[in-house]
Motif scaffolding. Structure first.
Motif, PDB file in Angstrom:
ATOM      1  N   LYS A  35      10.905 -10.658  22.192  1.00 28.01           N
ATOM      2  CA  LYS A  35      10.522  -9.719  21.134  1.00 28.01           C
ATOM      3  C   LYS A  35      11.767  -9.132  20.456  1.00 28.01           C
ATOM      4  O   LYS A  35      11.853  -9.085  19.229  1.00 28.01           O
ATOM      5  CB  LYS A  35       9.665  -8.598  21.737  1.00 28.01           C
ATOM      6  CG  LYS A  35       9.128  -7.614  20.726  1.00 28.01           C
ATOM      7  CD  LYS A  35       8.343  -6.508  21.400  1.00 28.01           C
ATOM      8  CE  LYS A  35       9.302  -5.427  21.818  1.00 28.01           C
ATOM      9  NZ  LYS A  35       8.707  -4.197  22.312  1.00 28.01           N
ATOM     10  N   TYR A  36      12.740  -8.717  21.267  1.00 27.45           N
ATOM     11  CA  TYR A  36      13.970  -8.146  20.710  1.00 27.45           C
ATOM     12  C   TYR A  36      14.779  -9.187  19.938  1.00 27.45           C
ATOM     13  O   TYR A  36      15.396  -8.868  18.920  1.00 27.45           O
ATOM     14  CB  TYR A  36      14.836  -7.522  21.809  1.00 27.45           C
ATOM     15  CG  TYR A  36      14.427  -6.117  22.177  1.00 27.45           C
ATOM     16  CD1 TYR A  36      14.387  -5.109  21.215  1.00 27.45           C
ATOM     17  CD2 TYR A  36      14.090  -5.782  23.473  1.00 27.45           C
ATOM     18  CE1 TYR A  36      14.012  -3.825  21.544  1.00 27.45           C
ATOM     19  CE2 TYR A  36      13.724  -4.495  23.815  1.00 27.45           C
ATOM     20  CZ  TYR A  36      13.684  -3.522  22.844  1.00 27.45           C
ATOM     21  OH  TYR A  36      13.314  -2.237  23.175  1.00 27.45           O
ATOM     22  N   THR A  37      14.783 -10.417  20.416  1.00 22.55           N
ATOM     23  CA  THR A  37      15.520 -11.475  19.720  1.00 22.55           C
ATOM     24  C   THR A  37      14.923 -11.719  18.336  1.00 22.55           C
ATOM     25  O   THR A  37      15.656 -11.886  17.358  1.00 22.55           O
ATOM     26  CB  THR A  37      15.497 -12.778  20.556  1.00 22.55           C
ATOM     27  OG1 THR A  37      16.047 -12.500  21.846  1.00 22.55           O
ATOM     28  CG2 THR A  37      16.301 -13.871  19.895  1.00 22.55           C
ATOM     29  N   ASN A  76      16.143  -8.266  11.394  1.00 21.68           N
ATOM     30  CA  ASN A  76      17.037  -7.229  10.884  1.00 21.68           C
ATOM     31  C   ASN A  76      18.321  -7.817  10.300  1.00 21.68           C
ATOM     32  O   ASN A  76      18.838  -7.300   9.310  1.00 21.68           O
ATOM     33  CB  ASN A  76      17.355  -6.218  11.985  1.00 21.68           C
ATOM     34  CG  ASN A  76      16.245  -5.209  12.143  1.00 21.68           C
ATOM     35  OD1 ASN A  76      16.108  -4.300  11.350  1.00 21.68           O
ATOM     36  ND2 ASN A  76      15.420  -5.387  13.160  1.00 21.68           N
ATOM     37  N   GLU A  77      18.821  -8.881  10.897  1.00 20.86           N
ATOM     38  CA  GLU A  77      20.008  -9.536  10.336  1.00 20.86           C
ATOM     39  C   GLU A  77      19.681 -10.143   8.977  1.00 20.86           C
ATOM     40  O   GLU A  77      20.505 -10.115   8.056  1.00 20.86           O
ATOM     41  CB  GLU A  77      20.532 -10.601  11.301  1.00 20.86           C
ATOM     42  CG  GLU A  77      21.235  -9.981  12.503  1.00 20.86           C
ATOM     43  CD  GLU A  77      21.618 -10.995  13.566  1.00 20.86           C
ATOM     44  OE1 GLU A  77      21.086 -12.135  13.557  1.00 20.86           O
ATOM     45  OE2 GLU A  77      22.442 -10.642  14.427  1.00 20.86           O
ATOM     46  N   LEU A  78      18.463 -10.671   8.828  1.00 25.26           N
ATOM     47  CA  LEU A  78      18.027 -11.212   7.545  1.00 25.26           C
ATOM     48  C   LEU A  78      17.935 -10.099   6.498  1.00 25.26           C
ATOM     49  O   LEU A  78      18.386 -10.269   5.355  1.00 25.26           O
ATOM     50  CB  LEU A  78      16.666 -11.900   7.718  1.00 25.26           C
ATOM     51  CG  LEU A  78      16.204 -12.799   6.596  1.00 25.26           C
ATOM     52  CD1 LEU A  78      17.131 -14.001   6.469  1.00 25.26           C
ATOM     53  CD2 LEU A  78      14.785 -13.271   6.860  1.00 25.26           C
ATOM     54  N   VAL A  79      17.393  -8.950   6.889  1.00 26.89           N
ATOM     55  CA  VAL A  79      17.297  -7.797   5.978  1.00 26.89           C
ATOM     56  C   VAL A  79      18.696  -7.355   5.564  1.00 26.89           C
ATOM     57  O   VAL A  79      18.947  -7.065   4.383  1.00 26.89           O
ATOM     58  CB  VAL A  79      16.529  -6.631   6.648  1.00 26.89           C
ATOM     59  CG1 VAL A  79      16.667  -5.342   5.840  1.00 26.89           C
ATOM     60  CG2 VAL A  79      15.069  -6.985   6.810  1.00 26.89           C
ATOM     61  N   LYS A  95      22.390   0.227  12.288  1.00 26.97           N
ATOM     62  CA  LYS A  95      22.139   1.002  13.504  1.00 26.97           C
ATOM     63  C   LYS A  95      21.063   0.332  14.353  1.00 26.97           C
ATOM     64  O   LYS A  95      21.166   0.257  15.587  1.00 26.97           O
ATOM     65  CB  LYS A  95      21.700   2.422  13.122  1.00 26.97           C
ATOM     66  CG  LYS A  95      22.169   3.483  14.092  1.00 26.97           C
ATOM     67  CD  LYS A  95      21.827   4.856  13.582  1.00 26.97           C
ATOM     68  CE  LYS A  95      22.913   5.321  12.620  1.00 26.97           C
ATOM     69  NZ  LYS A  95      22.671   6.651  12.075  1.00 26.97           N
ATOM     70  N   ARG A  96      20.023  -0.177  13.686  1.00 21.45           N
ATOM     71  CA  ARG A  96      18.940  -0.868  14.379  1.00 21.45           C
ATOM     72  C   ARG A  96      19.456  -2.142  15.061  1.00 21.45           C
ATOM     73  O   ARG A  96      19.113  -2.439  16.201  1.00 21.45           O
ATOM     74  CB  ARG A  96      17.824  -1.215  13.396  1.00 21.45           C
ATOM     75  CG  ARG A  96      16.474  -1.274  14.036  1.00 21.45           C
ATOM     76  CD  ARG A  96      15.339  -1.460  13.037  1.00 21.45           C
ATOM     77  NE  ARG A  96      15.326  -0.488  11.979  1.00 21.45           N
ATOM     78  CZ  ARG A  96      15.228  -0.776  10.676  1.00 21.45           C
ATOM     79  NH1 ARG A  96      15.147  -2.021  10.278  1.00 21.45           N
ATOM     80  NH2 ARG A  96      15.222   0.175   9.776  1.00 21.45           N
ATOM     81  N   ILE A  97      20.302  -2.884  14.352  1.00 26.02           N
ATOM     82  CA  ILE A  97      20.889  -4.108  14.916  1.00 26.02           C
ATOM     83  C   ILE A  97      21.738  -3.766  16.138  1.00 26.02           C
ATOM     84  O   ILE A  97      21.683  -4.449  17.169  1.00 26.02           O
ATOM     85  CB  ILE A  97      21.718  -4.863  13.851  1.00 26.02           C
ATOM     86  CG1 ILE A  97      20.782  -5.513  12.833  1.00 26.02           C
ATOM     87  CG2 ILE A  97      22.624  -5.909  14.496  1.00 26.02           C
ATOM     88  CD1 ILE A  97      21.481  -6.146  11.645  1.00 26.02           C
ATOM     89  N   GLU A  98      22.505  -2.693  16.033  1.00 26.86           N
ATOM     90  CA  GLU A  98      23.347  -2.241  17.146  1.00 26.86           C
ATOM     91  C   GLU A  98      22.483  -1.880  18.362  1.00 26.86           C
ATOM     92  O   GLU A  98      22.785  -2.270  19.496  1.00 26.86           O
ATOM     93  CB  GLU A  98      24.144  -1.020  16.687  1.00 26.86           C
ATOM     94  CG  GLU A  98      25.266  -0.605  17.577  1.00 26.86           C
ATOM     95  CD  GLU A  98      26.022   0.576  16.976  1.00 26.86           C
ATOM     96  OE1 GLU A  98      26.059   1.621  17.636  1.00 26.86           O
ATOM     97  OE2 GLU A  98      26.554   0.443  15.851  1.00 26.86           O
ATOM     98  N   LEU A 104      19.387  -5.985  24.270  1.00 28.21           N
ATOM     99  CA  LEU A 104      19.460  -7.375  24.731  1.00 28.21           C
ATOM    100  C   LEU A 104      20.494  -7.524  25.845  1.00 28.21           C
ATOM    101  O   LEU A 104      20.248  -8.231  26.830  1.00 28.21           O
ATOM    102  CB  LEU A 104      19.780  -8.316  23.569  1.00 28.21           C
ATOM    103  CG  LEU A 104      18.603  -8.627  22.638  1.00 28.21           C
ATOM    104  CD1 LEU A 104      19.082  -9.382  21.402  1.00 28.21           C
ATOM    105  CD2 LEU A 104      17.523  -9.416  23.355  1.00 28.21           C
ATOM    106  N   LYS A 105      21.625  -6.841  25.711  1.00 30.15           N
ATOM    107  CA  LYS A 105      22.647  -6.892  26.758  1.00 30.15           C
ATOM    108  C   LYS A 105      22.115  -6.273  28.049  1.00 30.15           C
ATOM    109  O   LYS A 105      22.340  -6.788  29.146  1.00 30.15           O
ATOM    110  CB  LYS A 105      23.914  -6.161  26.319  1.00 30.15           C
ATOM    111  CG  LYS A 105      24.761  -6.939  25.344  1.00 30.15           C
ATOM    112  CD  LYS A 105      26.004  -6.174  24.956  1.00 30.15           C
ATOM    113  CE  LYS A 105      26.763  -6.924  23.871  1.00 30.15           C
ATOM    114  NZ  LYS A 105      27.867  -6.144  23.333  1.00 30.15           N
TER     115      LYS A 105
END
Length: 129
Positions: A36-38, A44-47, A82-85, A91-92
């Motif tokens: 789900k997170y991936t 978000n990277e696309l946005v 911020k969301r990507i971070e 994920l980590k």
């Protein structure tokens, strides 16, 4: 005497098997959450790429409930970063938890294997007697 030791070993084996089953369920749950997170990270990277293509004076809207609200481009950019971070950090964390669960699973499997060997040797000894 030998039969009570055998029953004790079998009870122990059953408990360890239940623990292993719980670990496997936790691993499966971890994989689901990670998936789900991936997906969210990719979205978000696309946005972010789309926002980077916009000019400074472009109108950006954010969907809040059923309403589109105008948002500053810089603010939208900061929110997405911020969301990507946050998602990357989650994920980590999930990866670390997964590694820990897999190590526990391996040690449980080893313990179960050794216990099965002991039970077999007890049964073999009982059969000879």
């Amino acid at each position: 005497m030998a039969s009570s030791a055998l029953k004790e070993q079998q009870r122990d084996l059953e408990n360890k098997a239940n623990d292993l089953s719980k670990l496997q369920k936790d691993i499966a749950k971890n994989h689901q959450v990670r998936k789900k997170y991936t997906i969210q990270l990719g979205e978000n990277e696309l946005v972010l790429k789309e926002l980077d293509l916009l000019q400074e004076d472009a109108n950006v809207y954010k969907l809040i409930g059923p309403v589109l609200v105008k948002q500053d481009l810089a603010e939208a950019n900061a929110n997405v970063r911020k969301r990507i971070e946050y998602i990357s950090a989650e994920l980590k964390r999930l990866d670390a938890a997964l590694q820990d669960l897999e190590e526990k699973q391996t040690s449980k499997k080893d313990a179960i294997y050794k216990l099965q060997q002991r039970i077999q040797s007890l049964q073999a000894g009982k059969a000879k007697a």
